[in-house]
Design a protein around this motif. Structure first.
Motif, short mmCIF file in Angstrom:
data_model
loop_
_atom_site.label_atom_id
_atom_site.label_comp_id
_atom_site.label_asym_id
_atom_site.label_seq_id
_atom_site.Cartn_x
_atom_site.Cartn_y
_atom_site.Cartn_z
N UNK A 29 0.72 -0.63 0.09
CA UNK A 29 -0.31 -0.17 0.00
C UNK A 29 1.02 1.68 0.33
N UNK A 30 1.76 1.67 0.63
CA UNK A 30 2.68 2.90 0.47
C UNK A 30 3.31 3.40 -0.77
N UNK A 31 3.50 2.28 -1.61
CA UNK A 31 4.45 2.76 -3.11
C UNK A 31 3.29 2.92 -3.55
N UNK A 32 1.61 2.15 -3.48
CA UNK A 32 0.20 3.02 -3.72
C UNK A 32 0.10 4.03 -3.87
N UNK A 33 0.48 4.23 -1.71
CA UNK A 33 -0.46 5.33 -2.48
C UNK A 33 0.51 7.28 -2.15
N UNK A 34 2.17 6.89 -2.50
CA UNK A 34 2.51 7.75 -2.90
C UNK A 34 2.82 7.84 -4.47
N UNK A 35 2.47 6.92 -4.90
CA UNK A 35 2.30 7.02 -6.42
C UNK A 35 1.06 8.07 -6.59
N UNK A 36 -0.40 7.68 -6.14
CA UNK A 36 -1.58 8.59 -6.24
C UNK A 36 -0.83 9.68 -6.19
N UNK A 37 -0.56 9.71 -4.54
CA UNK A 37 -0.49 11.14 -4.55
C UNK A 37 0.57 12.30 -5.35
N UNK A 38 1.69 11.43 -5.15
CA UNK A 38 1.82 12.28 -6.25
C UNK A 38 1.89 11.95 -7.35
N UNK A 39 0.98 11.35 -8.08
CA UNK A 39 0.42 10.99 -10.06
C UNK A 39 -0.32 11.94 -10.94
N UNK A 40 -0.57 13.17 -10.20
CA UNK A 40 -0.72 14.49 -11.37
C UNK A 40 -1.91 14.00 -11.71
#
Length: 396
Positions: A29-40
């Motif tokens: 989950x941390x990888x996915x969460x970060x990718x979505x939050x910073x995913x523009x």
């Protein structure tokens, strides 16, 4: 197919499922969460994607108890990941291209959900889940066709994605069906063992009850005729009736203890400690039948070492055959019991010179044949001249 529950307390399996969900969330989950939050991406899509990731990990915890509902929720969350626009940001730069959210590691939770519904739900839902998964594979391959971060040729990328998604989907489903089939097979084995145990108990109860009642009835009828003329014999007749009844109760209590629950520990203890009759008890059995008024001749050799199962079977054959003689052979019939060794086999033969009527094969005869067959022997029963003969051959 009936899906069996896993052995052990149900809460223990639920705890394990929650632990699996926690481990997956901690790693993926941390990888996915970060990718979505910073995913523009747009804020609405960001909220939808975060919610989809949370749902995917959350339903893993409930997949054991509610597999179909959890799978449906996970499939909808996966659909959000497929439909969302490509993610940008630092992770996209690292990948070399913007990518679809379906490539986020949390998508692996879908295969856990597919396994759960395949292993734990009833038909037709495992097949429906597989169909949804295969459609999802096709949609995912189409959705990822524009990804350029791998440096592979277009057809190579398509082949790799389609092979990976298809293999993972089929493997998760197949593992679930294997578990369900194995559980059903174990259930069938348990049912078969229970049925065999019930048959064994039915044979034992028939032998005990039929023999004991035959002795009791014979003594009661004899007592009614004798007491008036020889009252001093009443005590002996009543003692025989009481002894026979007590022995039958002890054997019945042991048999019923096998069927009892926690409240039958004493009965099970009696069943496990009470010695089973064998060849050495045949003379006592013959003597009881003589006391009941049946004329019996006994011819018995020393057969040597005999397996307990064979000894018990021989005893029950003699017991049932003599009971049938007392019931069917008519007044004045003489029974002959022969227990001898014939090479490497034990021969048990009970014959009589009674009326010799054709007796229908009842439960007692079927029980004798099943007993003898169970120890690897054969049994013959039928008219023999003027009477009836039962012969059993059993390996030593």
């Amino acid at each position: 197919m009936t899906v069996a529950a896993a052995p052990g307390p149900r809460w223990l399996g639920d705890v394990g499922q929650v632990a699996l969900a926690g481990a997956l969330a901690l790693v993926l989950l941390p990888v996915g969460w970060t990718s979505v939050v910073e995913g523009e991406v747009a804020e609405a899509w960001q909220i939808a994607l975060v919610a989809a990731l949370v749902v995917l990990h959350g339903v893993v915890a409930t997949a054991r108890r509610f597999p179909l509902t959890s799978y449906a929720a996970g499939a909808l969350a996966e659909l959000v990941l497929v439909a969302a626009p490509d993610l940008g940001g630092p992770t996209a730069e690292a990948a070399g291209s913007e990518y679809g959210p379906v490539l986020l590691p949390s998508s692996l939770c879908f295969f856990v959900l597919l396994y759960a519904v395949s292993a734990r739900d009833r038909r037709p839902w495992p097949g429906v889940a597989l169909g949804i998964g295969l459609v999802g594979c096709l949609v995912t391959v189409v959705r990822l066709s524009g990804f350029e971060g791998t440096g592979l040729e277009g057809w190579t990328w398509w082949l790799m994605v389609s092979t990976a998604t298809l293999a993972a989907t089929v493997a998760a489903w197949a593992l679930g069906r294997f578990r369900a089939t194995r559980a059903a097979w174990i259930d069938q084995l348990a049912d078969r063992a229970a049925a065999e145990e019930r048959q064994r108990i039915a044979r034992e109860m028939h032998d005990v009850v039929a023999h004991s009642l035959a002795v009791v009835v014979s003594h009661a009828e004899a007592g009614r005729m004798v007491v008036g003329q020889q009252p001093e014999r009443a005590s002996g007749i009543l003692d025989t009736i009481a002894t026979t009844g007590r022995e039958a109760l002890v054997e019945m209590r042991g048999l019923l203890g096998v069927l009892g629950g926690e409240s039958s520990r004493q009965a099970r203890y009696i069943a496990s400690t009470e010695p089973q009759p064998g060849l050495a008890d045949v003379p006592d059995l013959v003597e009881r039948m003589r006391e009941a008024g049946l004329t019996v001749r006994l011819e018995m050799d020393e057969p040597g070492q005999v397996a307990p199962a064979v000894g018990l079977t021989a005893y029950r054959v003699v017991q049932e055959a003599l009971t049938n003689v007392s019931r069917h052979a008519g007044p004045g019939a003489v029974a002959t019991v022969s227990v001898t060794r014939a090479g490497r086999q034990l021969r048990v033969e009970v014959s009589d010179d009674g009326v010799g009527i054709q007796r229908p094969p009842g439960r007692g005869l079927r029980g004798m044949r099943e007993r003898v067959t169970a120890v690897g022997g054969t049994l013959e029963a039928g008219p023999n001249g003027e009477g009836w003969r039962v012969r059993a051959m059993m390996p030593l």
